[in-house]
Design an enzyme around this catalytic site. Structure first.
Site, short mmCIF file in Angstrom:
data_model
loop_
_atom_site.label_atom_id
_atom_site.label_comp_id
_atom_site.label_asym_id
_atom_site.label_seq_id
_atom_site.Cartn_x
_atom_site.Cartn_y
_atom_site.Cartn_z
N HIS A 164 0.84 -1.20 0.00
CA HIS A 164 0.00 0.00 0.00
C HIS A 164 0.88 1.25 0.00
CE1 HIS A 164 -3.21 2.82 0.88
NE2 HIS A 164 -4.05 1.85 0.60
N HIS A 165 0.49 2.22 -0.82
CA HIS A 165 1.32 3.42 -1.01
C HIS A 165 1.45 4.25 0.27
CE1 HIS A 165 3.60 6.18 -3.33
NE2 HIS A 165 3.08 5.87 -4.49
N SER A 166 0.54 4.07 1.20
CA SER A 166 0.63 4.83 2.45
C SER A 166 1.85 4.43 3.27
CB SER A 166 -0.64 4.61 3.28
OG SER A 166 -0.83 3.24 3.57
N ASN A 209 5.62 9.40 3.08
CA ASN A 209 5.31 10.00 1.78
C ASN A 209 5.53 11.51 1.88
OD1 ASN A 209 3.86 7.96 -0.22
ND2 ASN A 209 3.24 7.43 1.86
#
Length: 491
Positions: free
Chosen positions: A136-138, A331
């Protein structure tokens, strides 16, 4: 919040929004078949020590919906999957593509840390086995992820050493002495400040207009509403990085300039062919016989910029050993809108020159920083839903997204096996086309995430991008711009 919990960053929370739920799909091609037990052992010794890889994403409703990461014990059997495959299947490349597309449609299980690994011991055209990481990009941005990968790796040439990332050489400034030199430097400084302020005002105004009303022209690859939920195909192409460097040195530009120019040229080829087919089928009005592209298309790309300096590989390795983040993770990204000129050019070098001019101008703008600050304020003052709507409007009103991540300059051994290539892409992105460029050793990997309905032939787009680079390379060689190659005529 308990001691084993850490609050999620604003960007991580944004990437959990229903309309902006992003997953990274990273295909790792290996030179050998995967020894599953060895692979798992290496994961335990490296990746599992990373705090994000061993944390649950938790929404605490009792604490006004605050989101956090909570450390937990990881069972590898719930994260590593090895399907039983026929090693002699007829179309292994097609199988890997279908497997990846199917994997993108299955949501991650929030009852465990948000990542999983799929080991495909099947030989493809580029590798002898493929491992797919779904993350997951989080958990982190592209720079964080590639740095983590390298912190888990060793040099193939020196199994005891960590890989070394290329570093930018500081530019040597020529200082002018005397009063004349002082006046000159003062004038240049004032001019640069003026350009930065002017460009920033223009860029921020266009960014705001894009959120409110300014839309790209409708083209065959321009997605509409709910494009993030449309089925995607994920394809990649491995080409020579030396060809890119040849053009870079011949034209005195950067690798990013070449990549952006190739993207513009390849998309122009692809769209011109698409419009020609439509015209032949009677779906378009009669245009010029040689070029079917409509003129003056507004075509922009949202480019993902990382605002954090690339972490040291040694620091990340030490971080995993201590199992502490120390502010080196997450991020930290912002958006920049880059206009592309979609047109068939008689001179293919015009694409690269235009890309350089665009990038040079963007370097004299604070657009990325202001967008990042405003996004944080939106999340803090109005919440995730409002921020997601604003960001979604930017993507909905532009055409595509581009990302470029630098990899190690030499081959590595990753999780106990020699690596052939790295092909990262993303799923859940609210656009019909996302283009990622990844460097690794002497290779450049072009990765496409394409809407199946709007772009049914993504391999053709890969062909057009590769052919565009070839055309640009041949042109600089024919014009004698490359040292060691004589002029072989005119173009």
């Amino acid at each position: 919040m308990s001691l084993n919990e850490e609050p999620a960053s604003p960007t991580a929370r944004l990437m959990q929004a229903p309309s902006f739920n992003l997953c990274i799909l990273a295909l790792l091609g290996y030179s050998t078949m995967i020894d599953v037990n060895l692979f798992k052992k290496c994961l335990e010794q490296t990746l599992l020590k990373h705090p994000r890889s061993s944390s649950l994403f938790v929404v605490n409703d009792k604490d006004r919906g605050k989101w956090s990461w909570r450390r937990t014990r990881v069972d590898l059997e719930n994260h590593v999957f090895v399907p039983d495959l026929d090693p002699d299947m007829q179309n292994p490349d097609g199988f890997v593509e279908d497997f990846t597309a199917g994997l993108s449609r299955i949501p991650l299980d929030y009852a465990k840390p948000l990542w999983e690994v799929h080991i495909l011991n099947v030989k493809t055209s580029d590798a002898n086995s493929v491992v797919i990481f779904k993350i997951h990009h989080s958990l982190g941005d592209g720079v964080s992820m590639i740095s983590l990968v390298l912190a888990c790796a060793k040099k193939l040439s020196d199994p005891e050493s960590l890989p070394v990332m290329p570093s930018k050489k500081p530019k040597q400034k020529q200082k002018s002495s005397g009063v004349v030199g002082l006046v000159k430097r003062l004038f240049v400084s004032i001019w640069i400040i003026f350009l930065v302020v002017f460009n920033t005002l223009i860029d921020v105004a266009l960014f705001l207009a894009t959120i409110l009303f300014l839309k790209d022209s409708k083209t065959p690859i321009k997605g509409g509403g709910k494009v993030d939920r449309a089925p995607k195909r994920f394809v990649h192409r491995v080409i020579s990085l030396d060809d890119v460097k040849l053009v870079k040195n011949a034209m005195n530009v950067s690798i990013n300039d070449v990549v952006l120019g190739v993207t513009e040229a390849g998309l122009s080829r692809y769209l011109n062919t698409t419009y020609e087919k439509r015209r032949e089928n009677g779906a378009e009005v009669v245009m010029k016989k040689t070029r079917a592209l409509p003129r003056n298309l507004r075509f922009r790309s949202a480019v993902i910029f990382n605002l954090r300096p690339t972490p040291s590989i040694q620091d990340l390795a030490e971080m995993m050993e201590k199992e502490e983040l120390n502010g080196m993770w997450g991020n930290l990204v912002a958006l920049v809108l880059l206009p592309l000129t979609i047109a068939v050019q008689d001179d293919p070098l015009r694409h690269v020159r235009r890309a350089k001019a665009t990038m040079d101008r963007k370097k004299l703008s604070l657009e990325t920083n202001i967008v990042f600050i405003v996004l944080k304020l939106l999340i803090k003052l109005f919440g995730i839903k409002t921020a997601a709507v604003v960001v979604g409007a930017v993507f909905q009103n532009t055409t595509m997204a581009i990302s470029n991540v630098v990899g190690p300059p030499e081959e590595i051994n990753l999780f106990g096996h020699p690596l052939c290539y790295i092909a990262p892409t993303v799923n859940g992105f609210p656009q019909a086309l996302v283009v990622h460029y990844q460097t690794y050793a002497n290779k450049l990997i072009i990765c496409l995430a394409a809407d199946e309905n709007l772009i049914p032939n993504p391999h053709q787009l890969c062909d057009d991008l590769q052919q565009s680079l070839q055309n640009i390379k041949e042109t600089v060689m024919k014009r004698g711009l490359v040292k060691g190659f004589p002029v072989c005529g005119t173009v």
